[in-house]
Scaffold this motif. Structure first.
Motif, PDB file in Angstrom:
ATOM      1  N   LEU A 196       0.835  -1.203   0.000  1.00 43.56           N
ATOM      2  CA  LEU A 196       0.000   0.000   0.000  1.00 43.56           C
ATOM      3  C   LEU A 196       0.867   1.249   0.000  1.00 43.56           C
ATOM      4  O   LEU A 196       0.578   2.211  -0.720  1.00 43.56           O
ATOM      5  N   GLY A 197       1.930   1.237   0.799  1.00 44.85           N
ATOM      6  CA  GLY A 197       2.842   2.375   0.786  1.00 44.85           C
ATOM      7  C   GLY A 197       3.507   2.548  -0.565  1.00 44.85           C
ATOM      8  O   GLY A 197       3.670   3.674  -1.064  1.00 44.85           O
ATOM      9  N   LYS A 198       3.880   1.442  -1.195  1.00 45.70           N
ATOM     10  CA  LYS A 198       4.523   1.509  -2.504  1.00 45.70           C
ATOM     11  C   LYS A 198       3.574   2.046  -3.570  1.00 45.70           C
ATOM     12  O   LYS A 198       4.011   2.653  -4.561  1.00 45.70           O
ATOM     13  N   ALA A 199       2.261   1.841  -3.375  1.00 42.07           N
ATOM     14  CA  ALA A 199       1.284   2.296  -4.361  1.00 42.07           C
ATOM     15  C   ALA A 199       1.262   3.815  -4.489  1.00 42.07           C
ATOM     16  O   ALA A 199       0.802   4.351  -5.504  1.00 42.07           O
ATOM     17  N   TRP A 200       1.750   4.518  -3.475  1.00 41.76           N
ATOM     18  CA  TRP A 200       1.783   5.981  -3.523  1.00 41.76           C
ATOM     19  C   TRP A 200       3.083   6.511  -4.135  1.00 41.76           C
ATOM     20  O   TRP A 200       3.244   7.729  -4.279  1.00 41.76           O
ATOM     21  N   LEU A 201       3.981   5.612  -4.475  1.00 38.47           N
ATOM     22  CA  LEU A 201       5.280   6.015  -5.030  1.00 38.47           C
ATOM     23  C   LEU A 201       5.342   5.723  -6.523  1.00 38.47           C
ATOM     24  O   LEU A 201       4.505   4.991  -7.060  1.00 38.47           O
ATOM     25  N   ASP A 202       6.354   6.288  -7.163  1.00 40.16           N
ATOM     26  CA  ASP A 202       6.535   6.080  -8.601  1.00 40.16           C
ATOM     27  C   ASP A 202       6.950   4.634  -8.858  1.00 40.16           C
ATOM     28  O   ASP A 202       8.030   4.203  -8.434  1.00 40.16           O
ATOM     29  N   PRO A 203       6.096   3.838  -9.556  1.00 41.22           N
ATOM     30  CA  PRO A 203       6.420   2.419  -9.768  1.00 41.22           C
ATOM     31  C   PRO A 203       7.587   2.182 -10.715  1.00 41.22           C
ATOM     32  O   PRO A 203       8.075   1.053 -10.821  1.00 41.22           O
TER      33      PRO A 203
END
Length: 247
Positions: free
Chosen positions: A83-90
């Protein structure tokens, strides 16, 4: 059925790779990026990892903590991390590496709790602090940016005479770093013949471009830089091998 602690750890890592890269459809990743915490795929993916952990530790045998608690811990942490990674540039490598490092840290903690002992962690830390490992780490660090800067300074008297447009930005420095890492590894494992093959392969790749440009200065510049880079790495590798705690 009872597994050795190392086998259980390797099975947990294998289960993680299967769950993250083989059993996660692309549409789950896209749904998580779009809908964040409202994506059903996020919870399906986290639950899958929990089930994989439950299956691995269930087959590995009983431990101080029940396998279902370990599965819940992995599922919950995996969901929060993703979930935290979903807010970052993939598309950023740094976030991918951080994501995987956090997952692996959780698996390591679960594995230590499952076997009820921190002894493997203490043994690993003691091994990492040994002179041999520290010497190898120092050598590998030296052949990256430090040696790249040293070679750039050594080549500076001729760099202004060579114009090399049409290449990727900083590609030469990155190729040099990878080249030195390979050469150092080959020296440390006593594969000097492979170093010759590496130099030959690089020469073949560069020969066509240099011949078409008919630029003798560029040819000499590339040759000098390559030989300087490889010679310095060979010397460092031989020095490391000569140390009693490594060789």
């Amino acid at each position: 059925m009872s597994a050795t602690p190392l086998a259980a750890l390797l099975a947990l890592l294998l289960a993680h790779l299967v769950g993250d890269f083989l059993l996660q459809p692309r549409r789950w990743v896209e749904a998580r990026q779009r809908h964040k915490g409202r994506a059903t795929a996020l919870y399906l993916h986290a639950g899958l990892h929990g089930l994989l952990t439950l299956g691995v530790l269930g087959l590995a045998g009983a431990g101080p903590i029940p396998a279902f608690l370990a599965g819940l811990a992995v599922a919950g942490s995996h969901g929060l991390i993703d979930l935290g990674k979903a807010w970052l540039d993939p598309h950023r490598l740094r976030w991918f590496l951080l994501d995987q490092a956090l997952h692996l840290a959780v698996l390591l903690a679960v594995w230590l709790a499952w076997q009820g002992s921190a002894a493997p962690l203490a043994e690993t830390l003691a091994w990492l602090a040994s002179p041999g490992v520290l010497t190898l780490a120092l050598a590998y660090l030296l052949v990256t940016r430090p040696m790249a800067l040293a070679i750039a300074l050594a080549m500076r008297p001729w760099s202004d005479e060579v114009a090399d447009p049409g290449t990727l930005a900083a590609a030469g420095a990155r190729i040099g770093i990878l080249e030195r890492l390979l050469v150092l590894t080959l020296v440390l494992v006593d594969e000097f013949t492979a170093v010759g093959f590496l130099l030959t392969a690089k020469s073949v790749l560069r020969f066509g471009d240099l011949r078409e440009r008919r630029d003798r200065k560029l040819t000499e510049y590339v040759l000098l830089g390559t030989l300087l880079s490889v010679s310095a790495t060979l010397a460092l590798g031989l020095l490391v091998r000569a140390t009693p705690w490594v060789g």
